[in-house]
Enzyme design. Structure first.
Site, PDB file in Angstrom:
ATOM      1  N   LYS A 205       1.272  -1.252  -0.459  1.00 36.17           N
ATOM      2  CA  LYS A 205       0.299  -0.003  -0.059  1.00 36.17           C
ATOM      3  C   LYS A 205       0.937   1.590   0.350  1.00 36.17           C
ATOM      4  O   LYS A 205       1.909   1.554   0.386  1.00 36.17           O
ATOM      5  CB  LYS A 205      -0.943   0.130   1.255  1.00 36.17           C
ATOM      6  CG  LYS A 205      -2.010   2.086   1.192  1.00 36.17           C
ATOM      7  CD  LYS A 205      -2.475   1.210   2.397  1.00 36.17           C
ATOM      8  CE  LYS A 205      -3.159   2.830   2.220  1.00 36.17           C
ATOM      9  NZ  LYS A 205      -3.528   3.374   3.976  1.00 36.17           N
TER      10      LYS A 205
ATOM     11  N   ASP B  88     -22.532  26.626 -21.980  1.00 33.75           N
ATOM     12  CA  ASP B  88     -23.652  27.807 -21.119  1.00 33.75           C
ATOM     13  C   ASP B  88     -24.776  28.161 -21.967  1.00 33.75           C
ATOM     14  O   ASP B  88     -25.870  28.989 -21.752  1.00 33.75           O
ATOM     15  CB  ASP B  88     -22.584  28.595 -20.488  1.00 33.75           C
ATOM     16  CG  ASP B  88     -22.005  28.120 -19.899  1.00 33.75           C
ATOM     17  OD1 ASP B  88     -22.325  26.520 -19.177  1.00 33.75           O
ATOM     18  OD2 ASP B  88     -20.905  28.110 -19.290  1.00 33.75           O
TER      19      ASP B  88
HETATM   20  P1  NAP Z   1     -16.369  34.758 -12.494  1.00 32.21           P
HETATM   21  O1  NAP Z   1     -16.045  35.069 -14.051  1.00 32.21           O
HETATM   22  O2  NAP Z   1     -15.558  34.520 -11.433  1.00 32.21           O
HETATM   23  O3  NAP Z   1     -16.916  36.392 -12.668  1.00 32.21           O
HETATM   24  C1  NAP Z   1     -17.840  36.561 -11.281  1.00 32.21           C
HETATM   25  C2  NAP Z   1     -18.268  38.049 -11.538  1.00 32.21           C
HETATM   26  O4  NAP Z   1     -19.256  38.393 -10.853  1.00 32.21           O
HETATM   27  C3  NAP Z   1     -17.655  38.760 -11.922  1.00 32.21           C
HETATM   28  O5  NAP Z   1     -17.651  39.870 -12.736  1.00 32.21           O
HETATM   29  C4  NAP Z   1     -16.977  38.957 -10.448  1.00 32.21           C
HETATM   30  O6  NAP Z   1     -16.869  40.978 -10.377  1.00 32.21           O
HETATM   31  C5  NAP Z   1     -18.789  39.351  -9.829  1.00 32.21           C
HETATM   32  N1  NAP Z   1     -18.498  39.568  -8.352  1.00 32.21           N
HETATM   33  C6  NAP Z   1     -17.862  38.515  -7.549  1.00 32.21           C
HETATM   34  N2  NAP Z   1     -18.619  38.587  -6.530  1.00 32.21           N
HETATM   35  C7  NAP Z   1     -19.024  40.123  -6.130  1.00 32.21           C
HETATM   36  C8  NAP Z   1     -19.769  40.820  -5.602  1.00 32.21           C
HETATM   37  N3  NAP Z   1     -19.259  40.595  -4.257  1.00 32.21           N
HETATM   38  N4  NAP Z   1     -20.422  42.171  -6.143  1.00 32.21           N
HETATM   39  C9  NAP Z   1     -20.671  41.953  -7.276  1.00 32.21           C
HETATM   40  N5  NAP Z   1     -20.013  41.323  -8.052  1.00 32.21           N
HETATM   41  C10 NAP Z   1     -19.421  40.056  -8.086  1.00 32.21           C
HETATM   42  O7  NAP Z   1     -17.493  34.169 -12.784  1.00 32.21           O
HETATM   43  P2  NAP Z   1     -18.864  32.727 -13.328  1.00 32.21           P
HETATM   44  O8  NAP Z   1     -17.432  31.447 -13.786  1.00 32.21           O
HETATM   45  O9  NAP Z   1     -18.837  34.134 -14.269  1.00 32.21           O
HETATM   46  O10 NAP Z   1     -19.984  32.391 -12.136  1.00 32.21           O
HETATM   47  C11 NAP Z   1     -20.554  33.167 -12.067  1.00 32.21           C
HETATM   48  C12 NAP Z   1     -21.236  32.987 -11.536  1.00 32.21           C
HETATM   49  O11 NAP Z   1     -22.492  32.058 -12.315  1.00 32.21           O
HETATM   50  C13 NAP Z   1     -20.760  31.321 -10.447  1.00 32.21           C
HETATM   51  O12 NAP Z   1     -20.433  31.420  -9.084  1.00 32.21           O
HETATM   52  C14 NAP Z   1     -22.216  30.662 -10.506  1.00 32.21           C
HETATM   53  O13 NAP Z   1     -23.244  30.457  -9.703  1.00 32.21           O
HETATM   54  C15 NAP Z   1     -22.410  31.384 -11.851  1.00 32.21           C
HETATM   55  N6  NAP Z   1     -23.028  30.032 -13.315  1.00 32.21           N
HETATM   56  C16 NAP Z   1     -24.560  28.955 -13.656  1.00 32.21           C
HETATM   57  C17 NAP Z   1     -24.034  28.672 -14.739  1.00 32.21           C
HETATM   58  C18 NAP Z   1     -24.806  27.631 -14.197  1.00 32.21           C
HETATM   59  O14 NAP Z   1     -25.514  26.788 -15.421  1.00 32.21           O
HETATM   60  N7  NAP Z   1     -26.441  28.173 -13.392  1.00 32.21           N
HETATM   61  C19 NAP Z   1     -22.770  28.894 -15.230  1.00 32.21           C
HETATM   62  C20 NAP Z   1     -21.983  28.715 -14.727  1.00 32.21           C
HETATM   63  C21 NAP Z   1     -21.910  29.780 -13.823  1.00 32.21           C
HETATM   64  P3  NAP Z   1     -15.214  41.143  -9.985  1.00 32.21           P
HETATM   65  O15 NAP Z   1     -14.905  41.459 -11.732  1.00 32.21           O
HETATM   66  O16 NAP Z   1     -15.547  42.187  -9.909  1.00 32.21           O
HETATM   67  O17 NAP Z   1     -14.081  40.236  -9.218  1.00 32.21           O
END
Ligand code: NAP
Length: 499
Positions: A136, A318
């Site tokens: 292991k 997406d």
């Molecule tokens: P990402 O590339 O990290 O982008 C996140 C965005 O949210 C950025 O513009 C960020 O702003 C902003 N943000 C984060 N925290 C914030 C806050 N406290 N106040 C204001 N703005 C804030 O992430 P992503 O891939 O786009 O995903 C974002 C969210 O979408 C995920 O958390 C997930 O819940 C959701 N999502 C869902 C699916 C689905 O199939 N349902 C698929 C993909 C994503 P900054 O640029 O200033 O950091």
């Protein structure tokens, strides 16, 4: 075979868990004597045992809890052999001092909680020479390639060998060890009671990953991300694989950004058949692909890879998932449609990351007048330029009314479930509110919008749609969306974040 490690302080709890596991068709358990408080009764634990056992007693240096003397520990191991335990686990520095006796099989083990040694073959040879029935080796994975070296070492070993990488980078080895030829893998009694870093509960190992049906022909898919522990993609895809009876497994691959290029370059060694790609790799992945669909070209980001004989194809599921989710709700609502902009004419997209970009593109393609608002205004402006839509400062997001509000930020996501990106006093009953967050499904934004009478699109809807499009790309058949949906609901219904 799955071997479940039992680490409990009281004998009666060890015995009860052992019985429960045997009743659930577990055929091997590891009894961790170092967890038992007070005098250890080996005889009591072995008497009338309902299924075979490995007796293990780990010191602190090997990740255990043994607090007694080394002499007493070795005496316990010798007692276990005298009492005819099925297996006894002997660390490599003590294995030669404890002689073979009776029918008890010897597992000669080596643990390294810091790294995976460069020469696993030499290490294996050394352990095998210590009169081992089973070798292991459990080492910390600091790099995805450590997993490959471990699995390849198991594959070529002449004597039964359990090779496991620890930590969340190492999770794939725990699930694939049987595929490489290990006689068993280790799991815990519950997901949240780990005895070594990266361990998985036996039910998840058996029911989500279907460990017992993974064979050398089982195809390997997964999600590549950093971090990856929060991802619900394994839950959803493995549920659909089970429902569709496909010989494949879907794994979580934690790959740090600076190790991504090497991970993709090594795809053939796993071998990988397909990947979901998420933060932080959605854009950098494009350096590695040989073809891409139009959405990937428009977005500059991919969330799906298909590995084939002629190269790596990239897709983005997406955008279509977001548009289809919205369209379905609009159809329900007074028979409206998105295309070409009937029903929803204006939309505010909150956030400027990958999800916001994908949703904004989809809405633009449907003729919707899109405005993006983001905490970092420059990122919103960039989307505005790239997609020919408007951008407003985060503090100005309430200034105009919109038909549709889309949350594409993580605000409201577990564990910050009391947060919302859009105050309820600015919501109106005619609005469609689309929250892409899927854990939980009923975010504060969704709950408040529902109370006001808005039409709702949830992240669960979008998540299942994007996953089922990936499934169709990889497996050339439609996923059971219901099984994906049910699995996601079950996982998010739990108050605890899945690990
Ligand atoms: P990402 O590339 O990290 O982008 C996140 C965005 O949210 C950025 O513009 C960020 O702003 C902003 N943000 C984060 N925290 C914030 C806050 N406290 N106040 C204001 N703005 C804030 O992430 P992503 O891939 O786009 O995903 C974002 C969210 O979408 C995920 O958390 C997930 O819940 C959701 N999502 C869902 C699916 C689905 O199939 N349902 C698929 C993909 C994503 P900054 O640029 O200033 O950091």
């Amino acid at each position: 075979m799955i071997c479940v490690s039992i680490g409990r302080g009281r004998h009666r709890h060890v015995i009860a868990e052992h019985k429960h596991l045997a009743e659930n068709n577990i055929r091997l358990v590891e009894l961790r004597l170092d967890y038992i408080q007070g005098t250890v009764g080996v005889k009591r634990l072995l008497k009338d045992r309902p299924c075979p056992v490995i007796i293990t007693c780990r010191r602190g240096i090997d990740g255990g809890r043994w607090g007694g003397s080394e002499e007493a520990r070795l005496m316990l191991l010798r007692t276990a052999i005298a009492e005819e335990a099925d297996y006894v686990d002997l660390e490599d520095d003590v294995a030669v001092t404890i002689r073979r006796y009776g029918k008890t099989k010897r597992i000669v083990s080596h643990h390294d909680f810091h790294k995976t040694p460069s020469d696993l073959t030499a290490l294996h040879k050394k352990l095998a020479s210590m009169d081992a029935d089973v070798v292991k080796i459990a080492t910390m994975a600091n790099h995805p390639t450590d997993n490959l070296r471990m699995l390849e070492m198991v594959r070529v070993s002449k004597i039964p060998t359990v090779g496991i990488c620890m930590g969340d980078i190492g999770t794939p080895t725990r699930i694939l060890s049987g595929r490489a030829g290990s006689p068993f893998t280790y799991a815990t009694f519950q997901d949240d009671r780990v005895l070594a870093p990266g361990q998985i509960g036996w039910q998840r190992m058996r029911d989500v990953y279907r460990y017992n049906s993974i064979s050398p022909t089982t195809k390997i898919y997964g999600v590549v991300a950093d971090p990856v522990g929060h991802s619900l993609s394994p839950v959803v895809h493995n549920a659909a694989l089970t429902a569709n009876n496909i010989d494949a497994v879907y794994l979580p691959f934690r790959v740090p950004a600076d190790q991504f290029d090497e991970f993709i370059a090594m795809a053939d060694r796993w071998p990988l058949a397909g990947l979901s790609v998420t933060i932080p790799h959605k854009e950098s992945v494009l350096h590695h692909v040989t073809s891409m669909d139009d959405l990937v070209k428009d977005l500059g980001a991919a969330n799906t890879l298909l590995f084939g004989p002629s190269g790596v194809a990239a897709y983005n599921t997406d955008t279509k998932a977001a548009v289809d989710s919205l369209a379905a709700v609009l159809l329900d609502k007074e028979n409206q449609t998105l295309n070409p902009g009937i029903g929803v004419k204006t939309a505010l997209v909150l956030g400027a990351g990958g999800a916001a970009r994908a949703v904004a593109l989809g809405l633009k393609k449907c003729g919707v007048d899109v405005t993006v608002s983001s905490r970092t205004f420059d990122r919103a402006k960039k989307i505005g330029l790239d997609m020919n839509c408007k951008a407003v400062e985060w503090n100005s997001r309430y200034r105009l009314p919109y038909d549709c509000i889309v949350n594409a930020t993580p605000i409201g996501m577990h564990p910050n479930v009391d947060e919302t990106p859009f105050d309820k006093e600015h919501l109106r009953p005619y609005m469609v509110v689309f929250d892409t967050v899927y854990n939980p499904e009923n975010t504060l934004l969704v709950k408040e919008a529902r109370l006001i009478g808005c039409s709702i699109v949830t992240g669960v809807d979008m998540f299942v749609r994007q996953a089922s499009s990936q499934f169709a790309i990889w497996h050339n058949c439609d996923a059971s969306q219901q099984s994906m949906h049910d699995a996601l609901k079950r996982a998010t219904a739990s108050a605890k974040q899945p690990v």
